[in-house]
Design a protein around this motif. Structure first.
Motif, PDB file in Angstrom:
ATOM      1  N   GLN A 144       2.515   0.699   0.273  1.00 38.69           N
ATOM      2  CA  GLN A 144       3.549   1.476  -0.403  1.00 38.69           C
ATOM      3  C   GLN A 144       3.195   2.959  -0.382  1.00 38.69           C
ATOM      4  N   VAL A 145       4.062   3.759   0.165  1.00 37.90           N
ATOM      5  CA  VAL A 145       3.908   5.214   0.176  1.00 37.90           C
ATOM      6  C   VAL A 145       5.145   5.787  -0.502  1.00 37.90           C
ATOM      7  N   GLU A 146       4.964   6.307  -1.691  1.00 38.99           N
ATOM      8  CA  GLU A 146       6.110   6.636  -2.542  1.00 38.99           C
ATOM      9  C   GLU A 146       7.028   7.705  -1.967  1.00 38.99           C
ATOM     10  N   HIS A 147       6.526   8.565  -1.088  1.00 42.27           N
ATOM     11  CA  HIS A 147       7.330   9.688  -0.619  1.00 42.27           C
ATOM     12  C   HIS A 147       8.271   9.321   0.522  1.00 42.27           C
ATOM     13  N   TYR A 148       8.080   8.157   1.145  1.00 49.60           N
ATOM     14  CA  TYR A 148       8.857   7.812   2.333  1.00 49.60           C
ATOM     15  C   TYR A 148       9.387   6.381   2.218  1.00 49.60           C
ATOM     16  N   PRO A 149      10.431   6.060   2.974  1.00 47.17           N
ATOM     17  CA  PRO A 149      10.842   4.650   3.052  1.00 47.17           C
ATOM     18  C   PRO A 149       9.663   3.828   3.560  1.00 47.17           C
ATOM     19  N   SER A 150       9.350   2.742   2.877  1.00 48.01           N
ATOM     20  CA  SER A 150       8.187   1.958   3.274  1.00 48.01           C
ATOM     21  C   SER A 150       8.453   0.474   3.093  1.00 48.01           C
ATOM     22  N   VAL A 151       7.691  -0.330   3.827  1.00 47.56           N
ATOM     23  CA  VAL A 151       7.756  -1.782   3.694  1.00 47.56           C
ATOM     24  C   VAL A 151       6.344  -2.277   3.438  1.00 47.56           C
ATOM     25  N   SER A 152       6.183  -3.152   2.446  1.00 48.32           N
ATOM     26  CA  SER A 152       4.863  -3.612   2.056  1.00 48.32           C
ATOM     27  C   SER A 152       4.996  -4.877   1.227  1.00 48.32           C
ATOM     28  N   ILE A 153       3.849  -5.425   0.839  1.00 47.30           N
ATOM     29  CA  ILE A 153       3.854  -6.483  -0.154  1.00 47.30           C
ATOM     30  C   ILE A 153       3.529  -5.858  -1.508  1.00 47.30           C
ATOM     31  N   ASP A 154       3.706  -6.621  -2.559  1.00 46.89           N
ATOM     32  CA  ASP A 154       3.251  -6.222  -3.891  1.00 46.89           C
ATOM     33  C   ASP A 154       1.831  -6.760  -4.029  1.00 46.89           C
ATOM     34  N   ASP A 155       0.842  -5.892  -3.871  1.00 54.13           N
ATOM     35  CA  ASP A 155      -0.555  -6.341  -3.879  1.00 54.13           C
ATOM     36  C   ASP A 155      -0.958  -6.942  -5.221  1.00 54.13           C
ATOM     37  N   ALA A 156      -0.430  -6.402  -6.308  1.00 55.17           N
ATOM     38  CA  ALA A 156      -0.751  -6.956  -7.620  1.00 55.17           C
ATOM     39  C   ALA A 156      -0.181  -8.364  -7.765  1.00 55.17           C
ATOM     40  N   ALA A 157       1.038  -8.570  -7.276  1.00 53.65           N
ATOM     41  CA  ALA A 157       1.651  -9.894  -7.348  1.00 53.65           C
ATOM     42  C   ALA A 157       0.885 -10.889  -6.481  1.00 53.65           C
ATOM     43  N   ALA A 158       0.441 -10.453  -5.301  1.00 53.91           N
ATOM     44  CA  ALA A 158      -0.341 -11.337  -4.430  1.00 53.91           C
ATOM     45  C   ALA A 158      -1.654 -11.716  -5.096  1.00 53.91           C
ATOM     46  N   GLY A 159      -2.288 -10.744  -5.743  1.00 48.43           N
ATOM     47  CA  GLY A 159      -3.525 -11.035  -6.443  1.00 48.43           C
ATOM     48  C   GLY A 159      -3.328 -12.023  -7.580  1.00 48.43           C
ATOM     49  N   ARG A 160      -2.215 -11.890  -8.288  1.00 46.08           N
ATOM     50  CA  ARG A 160      -1.943 -12.834  -9.371  1.00 46.08           C
ATOM     51  C   ARG A 160      -1.731 -14.244  -8.840  1.00 46.08           C
ATOM     52  N   GLN A 161      -1.090 -14.378  -7.705  1.00 51.06           N
ATOM     53  CA  GLN A 161      -0.925 -15.709  -7.128  1.00 51.06           C
ATOM     54  C   GLN A 161      -2.283 -16.352  -6.872  1.00 51.06           C
ATOM     55  N   ALA A 162      -3.218 -15.573  -6.368  1.00 54.22           N
ATOM     56  CA  ALA A 162      -4.548 -16.098  -6.058  1.00 54.22           C
ATOM     57  C   ALA A 162      -5.313 -16.465  -7.321  1.00 54.22           C
ATOM     58  N   VAL A 163      -5.374 -15.535  -8.282  1.00 50.74           N
ATOM     59  CA  VAL A 163      -6.168 -15.781  -9.492  1.00 50.74           C
ATOM     60  C   VAL A 163      -5.504 -16.844 -10.370  1.00 50.74           C
ATOM     61  N   ASP A 164      -4.183 -16.807 -10.485  1.00 53.23           N
ATOM     62  CA  ASP A 164      -3.487 -17.816 -11.292  1.00 53.23           C
ATOM     63  C   ASP A 164      -3.710 -19.217 -10.728  1.00 53.23           C
ATOM     64  N   HIS A 165      -3.828 -19.320  -9.416  1.00 57.15           N
ATOM     65  CA  HIS A 165      -4.115 -20.623  -8.794  1.00 57.15           C
ATOM     66  C   HIS A 165      -5.466 -21.158  -9.275  1.00 57.15           C
ATOM     67  N   LEU A 166      -6.466 -20.288  -9.315  1.00 55.78           N
ATOM     68  CA  LEU A 166      -7.786 -20.716  -9.783  1.00 55.78           C
ATOM     69  C   LEU A 166      -7.756 -21.077 -11.269  1.00 55.78           C
ATOM     70  N   LEU A 167      -7.026 -20.312 -12.059  1.00 59.18           N
ATOM     71  CA  LEU A 167      -6.896 -20.621 -13.485  1.00 59.18           C
ATOM     72  C   LEU A 167      -6.178 -21.945 -13.686  1.00 59.18           C
TER      73      LEU A 167
END
Length: 342
Positions: A144-167
């Motif tokens: 994510q680059v706030e100044h320009y049109p960008s395409v990315s994943i939500d890194d925080a959401a991806a991290g939650r998927q991983a950690v929530d799985h372990l929990l």
């Protein structure tokens, strides 16, 4: 050139000769003209006449790494869209700090493209000014680059998927191997994935123990070293969340060399769904890398056509494989069929 000549106090003809390294120019005059050109970010461009006539049908792509799977896959998706649109790609590899300084210093010379795509790297304030001085469309992909049109994943959401799985599996002592890129230590992927870990533990009512977090440079060998550090704790974790699959694969190597079983003794989860993740039976959070490159290419085409190109955040998904199980699982339990996609 008129501005350069005016600032240097010479005629246009003299400025032209000085900039083209003509021998019949005094060194003092040449130095004055070159200094004025530098101050005004002016360069002689062989493409000037072509630019004056319209589009160049070329797109510049700036990338910090070429050999890494993530960046190569991004580039593949982007190039496929631009190629189908009969647009040529000019690749600029800024592999270290010196390359990066040189690229942005010489950036005015890049005014021979219709757009610039930045892959997986942040843009600092001064660099942004130089980039925008080109007067062309700018798109970012792989972050994510706030100044320009960008395409990315939500890194925080991806991290939650991983950690929530372990929990969800019942782990309460979870280690994190945080990875930073030595070239781009401020890139948003790291902070987002780290924030997910802390938020998930806090919401689960678990303490965040600094000793359970190891930060290393991005890469498999670093992951192996970090896993050894976690195992040296008086009470090692029962599960480990790694910021990337490369780091997770390194951690798995250390576990196997120490005789620990995965996942019976310790679970491991990564992010990205690297091509090696499936072969290693690694549970991971998959992100559509090639699709991000394709989306960035379509953004470029929309901008060149005069249309809007809003940014996009593409979804990730948890892919459960054989590297995660409830803590203290028996071999029979961990061998039960439980693989699938969520």
């Amino acid at each position: 050139m008129a501005d350069v000549a005016r600032r240097a106090g010479v005629s246009m003809a003299t400025a032209s000769r000085a900039l083209s390294n003509h021998p019949h120019v005094a060194e003092e005059t040449r130095a004055r003209v070159l200094a004025a050109a530098e101050q005004l970010s002016y360069v002689i461009s062989p493409e000037a006449s072509r630019l004056a006539g319209g589009a160049t049908d070329r797109v510049a792509v700036v990338v910090p790494h070429i050999s890494r799977w993530f960046f190569a896959t991004l580039l593949e998706g982007l190039e496929s869209v631009l190629r189908d649109a009969d647009l040529d790609v000019l690749l600029y590899h800024v592999g270290d700090a010196a390359d990066r300084r040189d690229f942005f210093q010489r950036l005015p010379a890049r005014r021979k493209v219709d757009a610039v795509v930045v892959l997986g790297m942040p843009i600092a304030g001064g660099e942004r000014d130089r980039l925008e001085s080109m007067g062309v469309h700018i798109v970012a992909a792989g972050g994510q680059v706030e100044h320009y049109p960008s395409v990315s994943i939500d890194d925080a959401a991806a991290g939650r998927q991983a950690v929530d799985h372990l929990l969800f599996l019942g782990h309460r002592r979870i280690g994190m191997i945080a990875a930073i890129d030595p070239i781009e230590p401020g890139w948003p992927a790291g902070p987002g994935r780290a924030r997910a870990y802390h938020e998930a533990l806090i919401e689960a009512g678990l303490p965040v123990e600094p000793g359970l977090v190891v930060t290393v440079p991005w890469g498999g060998l670093s992951g192996a070293d970090a896993m050894a550090q976690l195992l040296s704790l008086r009470e090692p974790p029962t599960a480990v969340y790694a910021h990337s699959d490369e780091v997770a694969l390194g951690a798995m190597r250390t576990l196997r060399r120490t005789g620990l079983r995965i996942p019976e003794d310790i679970s491991v989860v990564g992010i990205d769904d690297h091509p090696m993740a499936e072969l290693a039976d690694l549970t991971t959070v998959a992100q559509p890398v090639r699709e991000q490159g394709v989306a960035a290419g379509k953004m470029v085409l929309s901008l060149l056509a005069g249309a809007a190109a809003p940014g996009a955040v593409v979804p990730t998904r948890l892919v459960v494989r054989g590297s995660t199980a409830p803590p203290g699982s028996s071999p029979a339990r961990s061998a039960a069929p439980r693989r699938g996609r969520r």
